[in-house]
Design an enzyme around this catalytic site. Structure first.
Site, mmCIF file in Angstrom:
data_model
loop_
_atom_site.group_PDB
_atom_site.id
_atom_site.type_symbol
_atom_site.label_atom_id
_atom_site.label_comp_id
_atom_site.label_asym_id
_atom_site.label_seq_id
_atom_site.Cartn_x
_atom_site.Cartn_y
_atom_site.Cartn_z
ATOM 1 N N GLY A 27 43.455 40.797 45.248
ATOM 2 C CA GLY A 27 42.592 39.687 45.610
ATOM 3 C C GLY A 27 41.358 39.574 44.747
ATOM 4 O O GLY A 27 40.774 38.492 44.622
ATOM 5 N N GLU A 61 50.138 43.285 44.447
ATOM 6 C CA GLU A 61 50.640 43.111 45.815
ATOM 7 C C GLU A 61 52.068 43.584 46.027
ATOM 8 O O GLU A 61 52.406 44.084 47.108
ATOM 9 C CB GLU A 61 50.510 41.635 46.217
ATOM 10 C CG GLU A 61 49.100 41.186 46.552
ATOM 11 C CD GLU A 61 48.257 40.866 45.330
ATOM 12 O OE1 GLU A 61 47.094 40.461 45.496
ATOM 13 O OE2 GLU A 61 48.770 41.021 44.201
ATOM 14 N N ALA A 97 41.522 43.131 48.832
ATOM 15 C CA ALA A 97 41.325 43.173 50.278
ATOM 16 C C ALA A 97 41.007 44.588 50.757
ATOM 17 O O ALA A 97 41.400 45.589 50.144
ATOM 18 C CB ALA A 97 42.572 42.654 50.987
ATOM 19 N N GLU A 102 42.508 37.498 41.969
ATOM 20 C CA GLU A 102 42.690 36.140 42.484
ATOM 21 C C GLU A 102 41.347 35.426 42.607
ATOM 22 O O GLU A 102 41.252 34.224 42.326
ATOM 23 C CB GLU A 102 43.391 36.190 43.839
ATOM 24 C CG GLU A 102 44.853 36.586 43.749
ATOM 25 C CD GLU A 102 45.535 36.561 45.092
ATOM 26 O OE1 GLU A 102 46.453 35.743 45.290
ATOM 27 O OE2 GLU A 102 45.148 37.369 45.976
#
Length: 328
Positions: free
Chosen positions: A174, A197, A129, A177
């Protein structure tokens, strides 16, 4: 969003939003994916960090090329989906909206046999992100933002055709992910991956807590998520996080080259068969017991029986020629 003419706007064209002229200001109706993030303080940041259009006076310069979708002439049955937001392909709201739009386009193409997700940025797949952007997001807007990010990866995972991910560099948070939302992952020896995270006092919100255990097992996933430690290419292959780890080349795109090699093997496969095989494996595994999975397989097999491609394959076999599949 009503912004002055020297401000960057968050929405501009038919794909991402509708433009309306209003005297000396430019008013924009942004893409629906961006609506949850409007606030008094956030519109300017939407433009500066992740806007889909740049307003200078009344001039327009599109930056919607943060995600590139191309179809190589040598293998027209494969779509190339490139992350193109240097220096680290951080996922902004605009990039996420653009990616979801490209995924919707891909999903509608019945003749495609596969997709390759890759990065155009050297040494980086995706750093996750855009944390600079997140500094300007109100607390009440965070749940909607995270939900949209999760839905973006879900869109990726639910593409009906096989998706291959080429990781030629860093895939963090992310970014990893996003890779976990694909079917086949290939990395280079220089790749570095992690779900970081917990270092930011949060948890993976794009499906990492669910997809990683399904890939590497629950104990290993707990270790990697709790510690947020780096996993380099060779270890990633060893623990099953990726299918292949290949020696990096001078061009820095060894994983992409390997992904293209795998994709070339799909070129002569029936598009409907590939979709039904993915459906049988994915939904059958999630169904639980083997017996339930076999029911899913049966339903998937019923989906290939009435197809023209199945008849074409039989005719081509009899006539000793290459089949011409049309995805129907």
């Amino acid at each position: 969003l009503a912004l002055g003419t020297d401000i960057l706007s968050s929405g501009i064209n038919a794909e991402y939003g509708e433009r309306q002229d209003n005297f000396e200001t430019e008013t924009f109706l942004p893409h629906p994916d961006l609506l949850p993030y409007q606030s008094q303080a956030f519109p300017m940041m939407l433009g500066r960090r992740c806007g889909l259009a740049l307003i200078r006076g009344r001039g327009l310069a599109s930056v919607s090329n943060e995600v590139l979708l191309t179809y190589p002439e040598a293998n027209p049955g494969i779509a190339l989906l490139g992350l193109n937001r240097p220096p680290v392909n951080a996922v902004s709201l605009a990039l996420g909206a653009s990616l979801r739009g490209k995924l919707a386009e891909i999903k509608s193409q019945k003749k495609l046999q596969g997709v390759i997700l890759y990065s155009t940025t050297p040494k980086t797949f995706c750093a996750g992100a855009d944390l600079k952007e997140r500094l300007f997001i109100k607390e009440e807007d965070v749940p909607g933002m995270v939900k949209n990010f999760r839905l973006m990866i879900q869109d990726m995972s639910e593409l009906p055709m096989p998706v291959i991910c080429a990781i030629d560099g860093v895939a963090m948070g992310g970014g990893l992910e996003l890779a976990l939302g694909t079917d086949i992952r290939v990395c280079s020896t220089t790749a570095r991956m992690a779900l970081t995270e917990t270092k930011l006092a949060i948890i993976p919100g794009g499906g990492g807590t669910q997809r990683l255990p399904r890939v590497v097992g629950v104990p290993r996933a707990k270790e990697l998520i709790f510690t947020g430690r780096d996993v380099f290419g060779p270890e990633a292959e060893k623990i099953g996080l990726v299918n292949y780890c290949v020696e990096q080349n001078e061009e820095g795109n060894a994983a992409f080259v390997k992904a293209m090699e795998i994709a070339s093997l799909l070129q002569d496969r029936g598009p409907v068969a590939l979709r039904m095989a993915k459906k049988a494996i994915t939904e059958g595994f999630e169904a639980g017991p083997v017996r339930a999975g076999l029911d899913v397989e049966h339903e998937a097999y019923l989906g290939v029986i009435p197809t023209n491609d199945r008849i074409e394959a039989l005719m081509a076999f009899r006539e000793k020629r290459k089949p011409n599949f049309k995805g129907e």
